[in-house]
Design a protein around this motif. Structure first.
Motif: not given
Ligand SMILES: Cc1cc2nc3c(=O)[nH]c(=O)nc-3n(C[C@H](O)[C@H](O)[C@H](O)COP(=O)(O)OP(=O)(O)OC[C@H]3O[C@@H](n4cnc5c(N)ncnc54)[C@H](O)[C@@H]3O)c2cc1C
Length: 373
Positions: A21, A24-25, A27, A193, A196, A199, A201, A204, A331
């Motif tokens: 983990r 922050v992810a 995209v 992806v 979301v 992911l 994280a 995101v 998100l």
């Protein structure tokens, strides 16, 4: 299609792989995603960026290369629509972002200035209003009646924005990605992806501008994918244009590149509804209009060596969405620059990163996604 900017070979990115983990992810590995990744990684967060293509292969490597201050609306319109303080703050905020881009960009950014031209009397009236509003608010701008070279007689004056720049957008964003990776961000290219929520994280960030349709359905009615088309000529022997130029409310834009080629984009208004699409294809009608205008700009026929389309995200008020997606825990979004995302995308990448870090900023109110979603 062969986007000129993407022909330059991309250097391999420093390899970073986080286990499990991350904080922050992100995209999207365009200017927004890479700018956010750099800011977050510099502040010590673990970051993973995902892109279905390579770094800068969306709009960030397919645009006109104009590095303009301000927002997508004319300054006087922005002042009337968003309020005087907000408009002035927005312009000075992007000015300082452009300064940081210059420090980071090396030879990917030239502070050449830009020319906003009036194609006819009506546009002259309008941009004269913009110029006066800028001067009243202390924003640097110069009115020019005696246009140089091939512009004389064809355009009805214009505004010289001495502080603007010309960007090699792919080179700049690839450098930004390398900086982010050096600071510890993991960048996973060619990895799409689809969800979301899948992911791994704590937070995101959706940084997909015009390419992300369907990823966050709540945003689909708000960020409209819009196509832009560009052509590039073979190199010319003479310098006809020494900075980015745009006219007809930005529907036509061109600049001569350091190797002598002329890049020309726009003419979306030839078939404006057809261009509300995320199909990344050139069309005969717009390509023909671009080629005809290129001949006029150059005063001779020049071979077109590159042509391409790219997609950007348009919003109803021409302002981006930056902040939390309402009703979705963890998100965030930074997208919707309405065709004006080179400087604004860089600045909004930093802005969303700082918002995740808990910092407040006036722009977060102006760009709040909750105004639409
Ligand atoms: C033809 C054209 C000309 C333009 N000219 C200018 C200009 O001169 N000046 C200016 O300021 N702006 C200009 N723009 C706008 C500017 O290019 C964009 O606003 C800016 O590049 C947006 O950057 P971004 O990083 O937000 O999005 P992008 O660079 O578009 O990156 C989004 C990324 O998200 C990825 N992605 C999308 N969905 C997924 C998924 N499901 N999974 C994984 N990855 C995904 C895409 O592959 C893409 O790489 C132009 C745009 C176009 C199309």
């Amino acid at each position: 299609m062969n986007p000129y900017w993407l022909e330059e070979e991309a250097a391999a990115l420093p390899r970073v792989a986080h286990q499990g983990r991350v904080d922050v992810a992100i995209v999207g590995a365009g200017i927004t995603g890479c700018s956010a990744a750099l800011r977050l990684a510099e502040r010590g967060l673990t970051v993973r960026v995902h892109d279905q293509r390579g770094v800068a292969e969306g709009a960030s490597g397919r645009n006109g290369g104009f590095a303009l201050r301000g927002g997508a609306s004319r300054y006087d319109v922005a002042r009337d629509t968003y309020g005087a303080d907000q408009a002035r703050d927005l312009w000075s905020w992007t000015e300082s972002a452009l300064g940081r881009m210059e420090q980071l960009g090396g030879d990917a950014l030239r502070r050449s200035g830009s020319f906003r031209l009036a194609a006819d009397e009506e546009e002259r009236e309008q941009i004269r209003g913009e110029y006066e509003a800028m001067r009243e608010d202390g924003i640097e701008a110069e009115w020019v009646d005696d246009l140089p070279g091939r512009l004389a007689g064809r355009f009805e004056g214009g505004i010289l924005h001495a502080g603007d720049g010309a960007l090699h957008p792919a080179r700049f964003v690839r450098r930004l990605a390398a900086r982010a990776a050096e600071a510890g961000a993991e960048i996973r290219e060619h990895e799409r992806v689809d969800d979301v929520a899948g992911l791994d994280a704590d937070a995101v960030v959706v940084a997909t501008d015009g390419y992300g349709h369907g990823l966050v359905p709540e945003l689909d009615d708000t960020i409209w994918p819009t196509r832009g088309q560009v052509i590039v000529s073979e190199p010319l022997d003479t310098v006809l244009y020494d900075r980015p130029h745009y006219a007809r409310q930005g529907f036509d834009y061109w600049q001569q590149l350091p190797d002598g080629r002329v890049l020309l984009g726009g003419f979306r208004d030839v078939s404006i509804l057809d261009e509300l699409t995320d199909v990344e294809e050139t069309t005969p009608a717009i390509q023909a209009s671009l080629e005809e205008f290129l001949g006029e700009l150059i005063g001779a026929e020049a071979r077109v060596t590159h042509r391409w389309a790219g997609i950007f995200g348009l919003t109803q008020d021409m302002l981006p969405l930056v902040g939390r997606v309402p009703g979705r825990d963890g998100l965030w979004v930074a997208a919707g620059y309405s065709g004006h995302g080179n400087v604004l995308g860089f600045a909004c990448g930093e802005l969303v990163a700082e918002a995740i870090l808990g910092e407040s900023a006036a722009q977060l109110e102006l760009f709040d996604p909750a105004r639409f979603v």
